[in-house]
Design a protein around this motif. Structure first.
Motif, PDB file in Angstrom:
ATOM      1  N   PRO A  27       7.786  29.189 -13.894  1.00 48.27           N
ATOM      2  CA  PRO A  27       8.488  28.228 -13.079  1.00 48.27           C
ATOM      3  C   PRO A  27       9.906  28.338 -13.106  1.00 48.27           C
ATOM      4  N   GLU A  28      10.380  28.969 -14.106  1.00 49.15           N
ATOM      5  CA  GLU A  28      11.884  28.905 -14.250  1.00 49.15           C
ATOM      6  C   GLU A  28      12.354  30.139 -12.712  1.00 49.15           C
ATOM      7  N   LEU A  29      11.415  31.097 -12.931  1.00 48.75           N
ATOM      8  CA  LEU A  29      11.696  32.300 -11.956  1.00 48.75           C
ATOM      9  C   LEU A  29      11.592  31.744 -10.427  1.00 48.75           C
ATOM     10  N   LEU A  30      10.432  31.185 -10.412  1.00 49.73           N
ATOM     11  CA  LEU A  30      10.013  30.445  -9.125  1.00 49.73           C
ATOM     12  C   LEU A  30      11.337  29.525  -8.532  1.00 49.73           C
ATOM     13  N   ASN A  31      11.891  28.927  -9.628  1.00 48.50           N
ATOM     14  CA  ASN A  31      12.694  27.929  -9.215  1.00 48.50           C
ATOM     15  C   ASN A  31      14.085  28.436  -8.631  1.00 48.50           C
ATOM     16  N   LEU A  32      14.379  29.592  -9.285  1.00 54.51           N
ATOM     17  CA  LEU A  32      15.469  30.424  -9.026  1.00 54.51           C
ATOM     18  C   LEU A  32      15.129  31.362  -7.506  1.00 54.51           C
ATOM     19  N   MET A  33      13.975  31.656  -7.372  1.00 52.44           N
ATOM     20  CA  MET A  33      13.923  32.424  -6.231  1.00 52.44           C
ATOM     21  C   MET A  33      13.830  31.437  -5.111  1.00 52.44           C
ATOM     22  N   GLU A  34      13.427  30.026  -5.225  1.00 52.22           N
ATOM     23  CA  GLU A  34      13.653  28.994  -4.362  1.00 52.22           C
ATOM     24  C   GLU A  34      14.793  28.713  -3.927  1.00 52.22           C
ATOM     25  N   MET A  35      15.822  28.547  -5.102  1.00 48.72           N
ATOM     26  CA  MET A  35      17.109  28.139  -5.012  1.00 48.72           C
ATOM     27  C   MET A  35      17.969  29.338  -3.987  1.00 48.72           C
ATOM     28  N   ARG A  36      17.531  30.738  -4.331  1.00 49.97           N
ATOM     29  CA  ARG A  36      18.259  31.694  -3.539  1.00 49.97           C
ATOM     30  C   ARG A  36      17.647  31.765  -2.088  1.00 49.97           C
ATOM     31  N   ARG A  37      16.640  31.368  -1.909  1.00 54.60           N
ATOM     32  CA  ARG A  37      16.045  31.319  -0.462  1.00 54.60           C
ATOM     33  C   ARG A  37      16.732  30.261   0.154  1.00 54.60           C
ATOM     34  N   ARG A  38      17.064  29.041  -0.420  1.00 55.27           N
ATOM     35  CA  ARG A  38      17.715  27.949   0.287  1.00 55.27           C
ATOM     36  C   ARG A  38      19.326  28.332   0.324  1.00 55.27           C
TER      37      ARG A  38
END
Length: 143
Positions: A27-38
């Protein structure tokens, strides 16, 4: 038996490698990826680059942890396989040893029976000789 065990080890290694699945993203990695996308969407490229570096660091750490876990799992299963093979070899050795001991006992029993037969024949011959000797001595005394 050693060839069989060697083949089992090879098959175990191939099956283990084939069944190794890459871990799911945390989940941490997915959150970081989503933050980067945003951030990229919002055109905050410097912050997106920093998030990208964190993502890469996290991926490397997760990959290292996964590799370590897989290595430990592999070693544990390999130890269990080798232990099972040793138990199998030892049971085979015991069966062979017991078979040899059984054959030795059977052979000893056969030899004892043969010796007893021989001793019985010798005793029978001596008894017959003794009986015949006494018979002839009586006949000689009568005459």
């Amino acid at each position: 038996m050693q060839d069989k065990h060697g083949l089992e080890c090879e098959n175990f290694q191939k099956n283990f490698e084939a069944s190794a699945v890459q871990p799911k993203p945390t989940p941490e990695l997915l959150n970081l990826m989503e933050m980067r996308r945003r951030m990229v969407k919002a055109q905050r490229y410097v912050e997106a680059d920093v998030a990208g570096q964190k993502i890469e660091e996290l991926r490397l750490r997760l990959q290292a942890d996964w590799s370590k876990t897989q290595k430990m799992k592999y070693n544990s299963q390999l130890v269990n396989l080798r232990r099972r093979q040793e138990v199998e070899l030892e049971s085979l050795r015991v069966r062979i040893r017991n078979g040899i001991e059984e054959k030795v006992k059977t052979r000893e029993k056969e030899l004892e029976q043969l010796l007893q037969k021989y001793q019985n024949l010798v005793q029978e011959r001596e008894n017959k000789y003794s009986f015949d000797l006494q018979k002839y001595q009586r006949i000689l005394k009568k005459t």
